[in-house]
Design a protein around this motif. Structure first.
Motif, PDB file in Angstrom:
ATOM      1  N   PRO A 178      27.218  61.831  41.363  1.00 44.49           N
ATOM      2  CA  PRO A 178      27.646  61.077  40.177  1.00 44.49           C
ATOM      3  C   PRO A 178      28.144  61.950  39.034  1.00 44.49           C
ATOM      4  CG  PRO A 178      25.252  60.996  40.425  1.00 44.49           C
ATOM      5  CD  PRO A 178      25.791  61.600  41.669  1.00 44.49           C
ATOM      6  N   GLY A 179      27.693  63.224  38.960  1.00 41.67           N
ATOM      7  CA  GLY A 179      28.152  64.104  37.890  1.00 41.67           C
ATOM      8  C   GLY A 179      29.643  64.355  37.955  1.00 41.67           C
ATOM      9  N   TYR A 180      30.163  64.545  39.175  1.00 40.93           N
ATOM     10  CA  TYR A 180      31.604  64.755  39.323  1.00 40.93           C
ATOM     11  C   TYR A 180      32.383  63.494  38.936  1.00 40.93           C
ATOM     12  CZ  TYR A 180      30.533  69.026  42.008  1.00 40.93           C
ATOM     13  OH  TYR A 180      30.093  70.261  42.411  1.00 40.93           O
ATOM     14  N   ARG A 181      31.906  62.357  39.375  1.00 40.38           N
ATOM     15  CA  ARG A 181      32.590  61.100  39.041  1.00 40.38           C
ATOM     16  C   ARG A 181      32.575  60.874  37.539  1.00 40.38           C
ATOM     17  NH1 ARG A 181      30.419  56.278  40.796  1.00 40.38           N
ATOM     18  NH2 ARG A 181      32.484  55.348  40.519  1.00 40.38           N
ATOM     19  N   ALA A 182      31.439  61.160  36.913  1.00 40.46           N
ATOM     20  CA  ALA A 182      31.334  60.972  35.466  1.00 40.46           C
ATOM     21  C   ALA A 182      32.312  61.873  34.727  1.00 40.46           C
ATOM     22  CB  ALA A 182      29.908  61.263  35.009  1.00 40.46           C
ATOM     23  N   GLU A 183      32.399  63.126  35.166  1.00 42.26           N
ATOM     24  CA  GLU A 183      33.287  64.072  34.496  1.00 42.26           C
ATOM     25  C   GLU A 183      34.740  63.632  34.625  1.00 42.26           C
ATOM     26  OE1 GLU A 183      33.829  68.937  34.200  1.00 42.26           O
ATOM     27  OE2 GLU A 183      32.465  68.061  35.696  1.00 42.26           O
ATOM     28  N   ALA A 184      35.119  63.176  35.833  1.00 40.07           N
ATOM     29  CA  ALA A 184      36.498  62.720  36.039  1.00 40.07           C
ATOM     30  C   ALA A 184      36.807  61.509  35.176  1.00 40.07           C
ATOM     31  CB  ALA A 184      36.715  62.406  37.517  1.00 40.07           C
ATOM     32  N   HIS A 185      35.897  60.531  35.147  1.00 39.80           N
ATOM     33  CA  HIS A 185      36.132  59.322  34.337  1.00 39.80           C
ATOM     34  C   HIS A 185      36.179  59.651  32.847  1.00 39.80           C
ATOM     35  CE1 HIS A 185      36.366  55.889  36.996  1.00 39.80           C
ATOM     36  NE2 HIS A 185      35.403  56.408  37.759  1.00 39.80           N
ATOM     37  N   LEU A 186      35.360  60.594  32.426  1.00 43.58           N
ATOM     38  CA  LEU A 186      35.365  60.951  31.008  1.00 43.58           C
ATOM     39  C   LEU A 186      36.696  61.590  30.616  1.00 43.58           C
ATOM     40  CD1 LEU A 186      33.869  61.063  28.352  1.00 43.58           C
ATOM     41  CD2 LEU A 186      32.778  63.189  29.095  1.00 43.58           C
ATOM     42  N   LEU A 237      39.750  61.214  41.669  1.00 44.08           N
ATOM     43  CA  LEU A 237      38.708  60.186  41.816  1.00 44.08           C
ATOM     44  C   LEU A 237      38.319  59.899  43.268  1.00 44.08           C
ATOM     45  CD1 LEU A 237      39.379  57.508  39.053  1.00 44.08           C
ATOM     46  CD2 LEU A 237      37.414  59.028  39.283  1.00 44.08           C
ATOM     47  N   PRO A 238      39.286  59.752  44.210  1.00 43.96           N
ATOM     48  CA  PRO A 238      38.866  59.484  45.601  1.00 43.96           C
ATOM     49  C   PRO A 238      37.964  60.578  46.166  1.00 43.96           C
ATOM     50  CG  PRO A 238      41.209  59.016  45.313  1.00 43.96           C
ATOM     51  CD  PRO A 238      40.759  59.703  44.062  1.00 43.96           C
ATOM     52  N   ASP A 239      38.245  61.845  45.808  1.00 39.45           N
ATOM     53  CA  ASP A 239      37.398  62.936  46.298  1.00 39.45           C
ATOM     54  C   ASP A 239      35.982  62.837  45.723  1.00 39.45           C
ATOM     55  OD1 ASP A 239      39.392  63.990  47.834  1.00 39.45           O
ATOM     56  OD2 ASP A 239      39.938  65.580  46.427  1.00 39.45           O
ATOM     57  N   THR A 240      35.870  62.500  44.440  1.00 35.32           N
ATOM     58  CA  THR A 240      34.527  62.393  43.847  1.00 35.32           C
ATOM     59  C   THR A 240      33.753  61.249  44.471  1.00 35.32           C
ATOM     60  OG1 THR A 240      35.216  60.959  42.007  1.00 35.32           O
ATOM     61  CG2 THR A 240      35.381  63.324  41.667  1.00 35.32           C
ATOM     62  N   ASP A 241      34.456  60.175  44.816  1.00 35.35           N
ATOM     63  CA  ASP A 241      33.782  59.056  45.483  1.00 35.35           C
ATOM     64  C   ASP A 241      33.264  59.485  46.852  1.00 35.35           C
ATOM     65  OD1 ASP A 241      34.269  57.375  43.357  1.00 35.35           O
ATOM     66  OD2 ASP A 241      36.062  56.489  44.225  1.00 35.35           O
ATOM     67  N   GLU A 242      34.085  60.242  47.573  1.00 37.28           N
ATOM     68  CA  GLU A 242      33.670  60.683  48.906  1.00 37.28           C
ATOM     69  C   GLU A 242      32.486  61.640  48.828  1.00 37.28           C
ATOM     70  OE1 GLU A 242      35.314  63.235  52.754  1.00 37.28           O
ATOM     71  OE2 GLU A 242      36.731  62.590  51.207  1.00 37.28           O
ATOM     72  N   PHE A 243      32.516  62.572  47.865  1.00 40.86           N
ATOM     73  CA  PHE A 243      31.444  63.553  47.763  1.00 40.86           C
ATOM     74  C   PHE A 243      30.125  62.890  47.387  1.00 40.86           C
ATOM     75  CE2 PHE A 243      28.973  67.097  46.202  1.00 40.86           C
ATOM     76  CZ  PHE A 243      29.346  68.134  47.052  1.00 40.86           C
ATOM     77  N   GLY A 244      30.183  61.911  46.495  1.00 38.74           N
ATOM     78  CA  GLY A 244      28.996  61.109  46.193  1.00 38.74           C
ATOM     79  C   GLY A 244      28.164  61.575  45.025  1.00 38.74           C
TER      80      GLY A 244
END
Length: 737
Positions: free
Chosen positions: A683-691, A674-681
């Motif tokens: 939203p698709g990566y963040r969504a995939e991680a949260h899912l 999650l911290p890496d997806t937040d840094e990259f910015g």
């Protein structure tokens, strides 16, 4: 002495009461009784009459009624304008004004209705007065203060008019404005009147006219905010809502009432900017030309250069209304107003205004505030401004009239160059070869961090995109390519934004006009990425990528061959054919490795892992993703490519673990990511991680803990319609319901 005053004195003396005794018995002040008896004020308001009648008997009521009846037949000053029978909208504003009138929070209520020309401020105030007529039995009075005239109504004249209409004896009216203002407050304090003080030019003009204590109401209309008035209710008018605009047009012209013309009516409303004055003029033009159709009017208004001319009828004109405010601007503000028409986007900040005028940003901000204060500009955020569509056309008209073509061209180029040069500096914060601010940077805006650069690029997106198009039209092809190149890695943060397709279509076309063909193939590759990822047209993306590969082979450019195959693989994978993507990824990875393109290599290896997952080769996908992480650790990879490849490798591994039912391992993998997806910015990566987190927690029996992550994923995936991830998120939400 008036007839009512004589009768009041007669009944008081017959009762053997002094003024002070009658005041004590009735609750009406001795001063008010004295004014009535001497004829310095007219018959009292209903509440005062009841109080006096309770003490002196019913003899006053007939006299008051007769006096009012006779007065009604005489010419009166300050009568309300004719009400508009087809008044539309403003329900919320009227409700706020009514509640303010009834609030009774101490002191007479005052409301300021303000906004740009043509919004219907006067109509709203008159509508309110008509609705509240019964509440103000002592009179509804209207006074046009002529605040937009070259010479507004003097305060002294306004005071005299109001005192006269309130039937203060002309011989008793004070000599100075202070005395008259005090008299006005005293009279209004004893009555229940409603004043409409229309078209106020300044606080100094309107402040002496306001009631003090009591239950009278003053409604002030102005193009200015009149921020110096304290303790008032401010109602900022905006354009009408689309359905209100359509209703006004239908009420004005029979052609617009035809249900078959609904789409054309909406078009007219939009072209009028939902401005009541423009809508009423448009409706009147239709109503007075029975042979016209609404479609005919749409055609006329669609010509932007002639729209203001077409929004004129009789002595009414939208441009005329704007010109009254424009005439009040200072010389620097006039220059700023017309030059803001150069801005390509819908809104802008003070820095862009400073570039257009050469002023210091603080002085430009003061000029913008002056335009806002006169209703010629709207504030769209704490530090951002925008034109109403019709006022922008007026500004463009002033620009053509007041500045020669050479000056206009020079100003436009200066603005575009500044926007694009700043965009290059901001975009390079995300480039592996840069990632910082140049040492010699001395721009007008702070770009000291990647976050500041991102903020500026997003806030000014429409402006620098407009400047990019202008640069292409002007033959500045290398500048167009430089801007697009600077955005290459930054664009990954906003993959789903459709405008990247336009950016890279433009840069590919610009590069084709330059002698450096290696630069051209690079931008054809970028265009392929944009077609697949941003425009969501993977078939087109694959075709463009293979065209780039052909050119790269001709040039012997191995690195760009690898990137072209990578983009072709991405396109085929997004099109749902991973079996076609997998072999080209393998080929591309070999090419990238052969020329030590470490950034491209690790990203290609992460793509191989994704393709293996989609092919159902789960164990191979886990092994490949683990290998990618080892390669990242041992190769000199730039930070942002490293971050993207690492995220993809972890997501691939986590997804594979869910397929194998190894939920606890998948959960750990996604949570660490999650911290890496937040840094990259992205939203698709963040969504995939949260899912993955939500599904793993659900599978492990933690339904309540799963809920927040699934909701976050579902929200983030709103911009990914009909995707596999969105469908999976919705299915998981249904299970949690």
């Amino acid at each position: 002495m008036s007839e009512f005053g004589s009768r009041l004195r007669e009944l008081r003396r017959a009762a053997g009461l002094t003024m002070e005794q009658l005041a004590e018995a009735s609750g009406v002040s001795a001063r008010a009784i004295s004014d009535m008896e001497r004829g310095h004020s007219r018959a009292p308001q209903a509440r005062t009459l009841v109080a006096l009648t309770d003490v002196l008997g019913p003899g006053l009521e007939d006299t008051a009624r007769q006096q009012r009846t006779r007065s009604a037949g005489r010419p009166r000053l300050c009568e309300l304008p004719r009400a508009i029978n087809d008044f539309v909208g403003r329900a919320d504003e009227l409700d706020r004004l009514r509640r303010h009138a009834l609030a009774g929070l101490g002191g007479a209520p005052v409301a300021v209705v303000h906004g740009q020309p043509g919004l219907g401020k006067t109509a709203l105030a008159v509508r309110l007065a008509e609705q509240l007529r019964d509440r103000y039995p002592d009179g509804l009075f209207y006074l046009d203060l002529r605040g937009t005239d070259a010479e507004p109504m003097p305060v002294g004249d306004a005071l005299v008019r109001l005192l006269r209409v309130l039937e203060v004896n002309s011989r008793k009216i004070g000599e100075s404005d202070d005395e008259r203002s005090s008299q006005l407050r005293a009279v209004l304090g004893e009555r229940r009147c409603l004043l409409v003080l229309d078209n106020a030019g300044s606080e100094a003009q309107v402040r002496p006219l306001l009631p003090g204590d009591g239950e009278s109401l003053a409604v002030v209309t102005s193009r200015r905010v009149l921020g110096g008035l304290a303790g008032v209710e401010r109602i900022a008018l905006a354009p009408l809502a689309p359905h209100e605009s359509a209703a006004l047009l239908r009420a004005t012209a029979v052609q617009a009432a035809d249900p078959r013309a609904a789409a054309e009516v909406e078009a007219v409303a939009r072209l009028c900017g939902h401005l009541p004055l423009a809508l009423r003029i448009a409706g009147t033009r239709l109503a007075t030309r029975p042979a016209w159709t609404v479609e005919h009017l749409v055609t006329r208004l669609a010509d932007a250069d002639r729209r203001l001319a077409n929004l004129t009828t009789g002595d009414l004109g939208v441009a005329t209304a704007f010109a009254l405010s424009h005439a009040q601007l200072t010389k620097p503000a006039r220059e700023l107003f017309r030059r803001l028409a150069h801005a390509p986007g819908v809104d802008f900040a003070a820095t862009l205004a400073a570039v257009l005028t050469g002023a210091h940003p603080d002085d430009a901000a003061d000029g913008l505030d002056e335009l806002v204060d006169l209703g010629l500009l709207q504030q769209s955020g704490p530090d951002r401004y925008r034109f109403h569509d019709l006022i922008r056309l007026f500004a463009e008209e002033r620009l053509r009239i007041e500045e020669p073509a050479g000056t206009r061209s020079a100003t436009a180029k200066k603005m575009s160059d500044w926007l694009l040069e700043t965009a290059v500096v901001a975009g390079r914060w995300f480039e592996p070869g840069y990632g910082c601010l140049p040492e010699n940077w001395s721009g007008l805006i702070p770009l000291a961090t990647a976050e500041e650069a991102d903020t500026w690029l997003q806030a000014e997106r429409r402006n620098w995109l407009g400047a990019l198009n202008a640069a292409f039209r002007g033959g500045q092809y290398q500048l167009v390519v430089d801007v697009a190149e600077a955005m290459h890695w930054y664009s990954d943060k906003y993959v789903r934004a459709g405008y990247w397709y336009d950016v890279y279509a433009l840069s590919a076309a610009a590069a084709a006009k330059l002698p450096d063909r290696r630069q051209e193939v690079t931008h054809i590759n970028y265009f392929s990425w944009a077609a697949t990822q941003c425009a969501r047209r993977p078939d087109e993306g694959a075709r463009i990528a293979m065209d780039a590969h052909r050119v790269a082979v001709e040039l012997g450019d191995v690195k760009e061959q690898a990137w072209a195959l990578r983009y072709a693989g991405d396109a085929w994978r997004h099109a749902g054919v991973p079996e076609k993507a997998y072999p080209v990824y393998l080929q591309a990875a070999g090419l990238a490795d052969s020329v030590d393109d470490h950034d491209g290599y690790v990203m290609l290896r992460s793509g191989i892992g994704r393709a293996l997952n989609e092919l159902g080769r789960i164990e191979e996908a886990i092994a490949e993703s683990t290998a990618v992480l080892r390669e990242i650790a041992r190769r000199p990879v730039a930070h942002r490519p490293e971050l993207g490849a690492r995220i993809n490798a972890h997501l691939t591994r986590a997804e594979a673990l869910t397929t194998l039912g190894r939920w606890a391992e998948a959960l750990r993998e996604a949570e660490e990511l999650l911290p890496d997806t937040d840094e990259f910015g992205y939203p698709g990566y963040r969504a995939e991680a949260h899912l993955i987190i939500g599904r793993a927690r659900l599978a492990l029996g933690s339904r309540e803990a799963a809920r927040p992550s699934v909701h976050i994923a579902n929200k983030l995936l709103e911009d990914f319609p009909h995707s596999r991830l969105q469908n999976l998120a919705r299915e998981t939400l249904q299970v949690l319901a």
